[in-house]
Scaffold this active site. Structure first.
Site, PDB file in Angstrom:
ATOM      1  N   ASP A  24     152.837 112.751  41.274  1.00  0.00           N
ATOM      2  CA  ASP A  24     153.155 113.835  42.272  1.00  0.00           C
ATOM      3  C   ASP A  24     152.444 115.319  41.898  1.00  0.00           C
ATOM      4  O   ASP A  24     151.868 115.368  40.849  1.00  0.00           O
ATOM      5  CB  ASP A  24     154.583 113.977  41.962  1.00  0.00           C
ATOM      6  CG  ASP A  24     155.490 114.709  43.135  1.00  0.00           C
ATOM      7  OD1 ASP A  24     154.842 114.790  44.342  1.00  0.00           O
ATOM      8  OD2 ASP A  24     156.354 115.519  43.018  1.00  0.00           O
ATOM      9  N   HIS A  41     145.300 114.125  47.673  1.00  0.00           N
ATOM     10  CA  HIS A  41     145.426 112.536  47.612  1.00  0.00           C
ATOM     11  C   HIS A  41     143.959 111.795  47.088  1.00  0.00           C
ATOM     12  O   HIS A  41     143.978 111.060  46.168  1.00  0.00           O
ATOM     13  CB  HIS A  41     145.814 112.024  48.759  1.00  0.00           C
ATOM     14  CG  HIS A  41     147.134 112.159  49.157  1.00  0.00           C
ATOM     15  ND1 HIS A  41     148.291 112.435  48.336  1.00  0.00           N
ATOM     16  CD2 HIS A  41     147.700 112.824  50.459  1.00  0.00           C
ATOM     17  CE1 HIS A  41     149.262 112.757  48.975  1.00  0.00           C
ATOM     18  NE2 HIS A  41     148.942 113.006  50.254  1.00  0.00           N
ATOM     19  N   LEU A 135     144.336  95.207  30.573  1.00  0.00           N
ATOM     20  CA  LEU A 135     145.532  96.360  31.057  1.00  0.00           C
ATOM     21  C   LEU A 135     145.975  95.743  32.444  1.00  0.00           C
ATOM     22  O   LEU A 135     145.103  95.196  33.242  1.00  0.00           O
ATOM     23  CB  LEU A 135     144.586  97.728  31.191  1.00  0.00           C
ATOM     24  CG  LEU A 135     145.687  98.772  31.608  1.00  0.00           C
ATOM     25  CD1 LEU A 135     146.466  99.541  30.908  1.00  0.00           C
ATOM     26  CD2 LEU A 135     144.914  99.832  32.637  1.00  0.00           C
TER      27      LEU A 135
HETATM   28  C1  IPE Z   1     157.495 110.461  44.844  1.00  0.00           C
HETATM   29  O1  IPE Z   1     156.840 111.743  45.399  1.00  0.00           O
HETATM   30  C2  IPE Z   1     156.610 109.499  45.321  1.00  0.00           C
HETATM   31  C3  IPE Z   1     155.412 109.291  45.060  1.00  0.00           C
HETATM   32  C4  IPE Z   1     154.596 109.964  44.026  1.00  0.00           C
HETATM   33  C5  IPE Z   1     154.528 108.208  45.620  1.00  0.00           C
HETATM   34  P1  IPE Z   1     157.461 112.520  46.599  1.00  0.00           P
HETATM   35  O2  IPE Z   1     156.717 113.658  46.547  1.00  0.00           O
HETATM   36  O3  IPE Z   1     157.489 111.545  47.526  1.00  0.00           O
HETATM   37  O4  IPE Z   1     158.865 112.639  45.794  1.00  0.00           O
HETATM   38  P2  IPE Z   1     160.217 113.909  46.386  1.00  0.00           P
HETATM   39  O5  IPE Z   1     160.191 113.872  47.789  1.00  0.00           O
HETATM   40  O6  IPE Z   1     159.405 115.226  45.835  1.00  0.00           O
HETATM   41  O7  IPE Z   1     161.340 113.353  45.695  1.00  0.00           O
HETATM   42  C1  IPE Z   2     152.220 112.642  45.333  1.00  0.00           C
HETATM   43  O1  IPE Z   2     151.931 113.708  45.986  1.00  0.00           O
HETATM   44  C2  IPE Z   2     151.424 111.515  46.227  1.00  0.00           C
HETATM   45  C3  IPE Z   2     152.449 110.751  47.275  1.00  0.00           C
HETATM   46  C4  IPE Z   2     153.782 111.028  47.453  1.00  0.00           C
HETATM   47  C5  IPE Z   2     151.817 109.972  48.232  1.00  0.00           C
HETATM   48  P1  IPE Z   2     152.596 114.593  46.996  1.00  0.00           P
HETATM   49  O2  IPE Z   2     151.861 114.449  48.350  1.00  0.00           O
HETATM   50  O3  IPE Z   2     153.953 114.485  47.036  1.00  0.00           O
HETATM   51  O4  IPE Z   2     152.388 116.212  46.393  1.00  0.00           O
HETATM   52  P2  IPE Z   2     153.311 117.445  46.792  1.00  0.00           P
HETATM   53  O5  IPE Z   2     154.585 116.927  46.026  1.00  0.00           O
HETATM   54  O6  IPE Z   2     153.410 117.700  47.989  1.00  0.00           O
HETATM   55  O7  IPE Z   2     152.742 118.656  45.844  1.00  0.00           O
HETATM   56 MG    MG Z   3     155.655 115.264  45.913  1.00  0.00          MG
END
Ligand code: IPE
Ligand code: IPE
Ligand code: MG
Length: 244
Positions: A24, A41, A135
């Site tokens: 995240d 990303h 792995l």
């Molecule tokens: C969790 O992150 C999903 C992934 C890392 C793929 P999110 O950014 O979607 O989660 P929330 O919305 O903060 O709970």
């Molecule tokens: C996690 O990063 C990746 C996915 C959920 C696909 P985010 O896109 O949720 O990044 P933040 O949480 O908005 O910083």
């Molecule tokens: Mg996120």
């Protein structure tokens, strides 16, 4: 591993066999730099390579990564499209190298809902690497823990399992993760303290580690720090551990 010294000086029983990462913070990483979320990303994907290397170095056998949740479809359409094409590019670009390095690719989540040609690509990548054993890289994509439990229930009912026979062992055979063991350590980057529907059955006794570091910046040393903290935890599984 038994003869050589572990790079972090850890004994084998203190190394998690299965690490799962909630990757995240990509969006916030990009925002800090005045970049579009998709740039975050992409940077996150680049980071995966070094974390894979570090997992091999540290003797971790299974790495599960949360890449796209069932809830992430609710993001703006251009971000969803971007995430789909990033997965496609990663498979195209990295599959030779992953295969060469002995990585076995797996997928957890629903294939249905993912673009048809991407589904084919995912299946081919899995098939191609299925005999590798250095792995296991288990990618949670279009994954939701509740969806997984519902899918398991459907499959159990269709299989005609006698309700009296159902136990935790049998139930887990119908989860996407079967036959992988439960994660020992779940790392969440980006600073939140929640599972966001990730491995909610399998996380029952996982150690949870949260770091404020955004995923694109989470490097080998950050992983080492998480592993050292894990090694210092006492996993009791509900029991009382007698101290000698
Ligand atoms: C969790 O992150 C999903 C992934 C890392 C793929 P999110 O950014 O979607 O989660 P929330 O919305 O903060 O709970
Ligand atoms: C996690 O990063 C990746 C996915 C959920 C696909 P985010 O896109 O949720 O990044 P933040 O949480 O908005 O910083
Ligand atoms: Mg996120």
């Amino acid at each position: 591993m038994s003869i050589e010294q572990h790079p972090l000086g850890l004994p084998p029983e203190k190394i998690p066999r299965h690490v799962a990462i909630i990757m995240d913070g990509n969006g916030r990483w990009a925002r800090q730099r005045g970049l579009p979320r998709l740039a975050g990303h992409r940077a996150g994907t680049e980071n995966l390579r070094r974390i894979l290397e570090a997992c091999v170095e540290f003797g971790i056998h299974i790495l599960t990564i949360y890449a796209f949740s069932t809830e992430n479809w609710q993001r703006p359409p251009n971000e969803v499209r971007g995430l789909m094409s990033i997965l496609e590019q990663v498979i195209d670009r990295e599959i030779d190298e992953l295969d060469r390095q002995g990585v076995q690719l797996r997928h957890i989540g629903r294939l249905e809902g993912i673009r048809q040609d991407l589904q084919v690509k995912i299946k081919q990548a899995i098939e191609r690497t299925r005999h590798n054993g250095r792995l296991i890289l288990n990618v949670a994509f279009n994954y939701g823990g509740r969806a997984e439990i519902l899918d398991a229930c459907r499959r159990i009912m269709r299989a005609g399992v006698d309700p009296e026979d159902l136990d935790e062992e049998i139930f887990s055979r119908y989860l996407y993760t079967w036959p992988l063991p439960d994660p020992d350590l779940i790392i969440r980057t980006g600073g939140e303290y929640r599972l966001s529907n990730f491995l909610i059955w399998q996380a029952a006794y996982a150690e949870i580690y949260s770091t404020p570091i955004f995923w694109p910046d989470f490097n080998r040393d950050a992983l080492a720090k998480a592993l050292l903290e894990y090694a210092g935890r006492e996993r009791r599984f509900g029991r009382v551990l007698e101290k000698a």
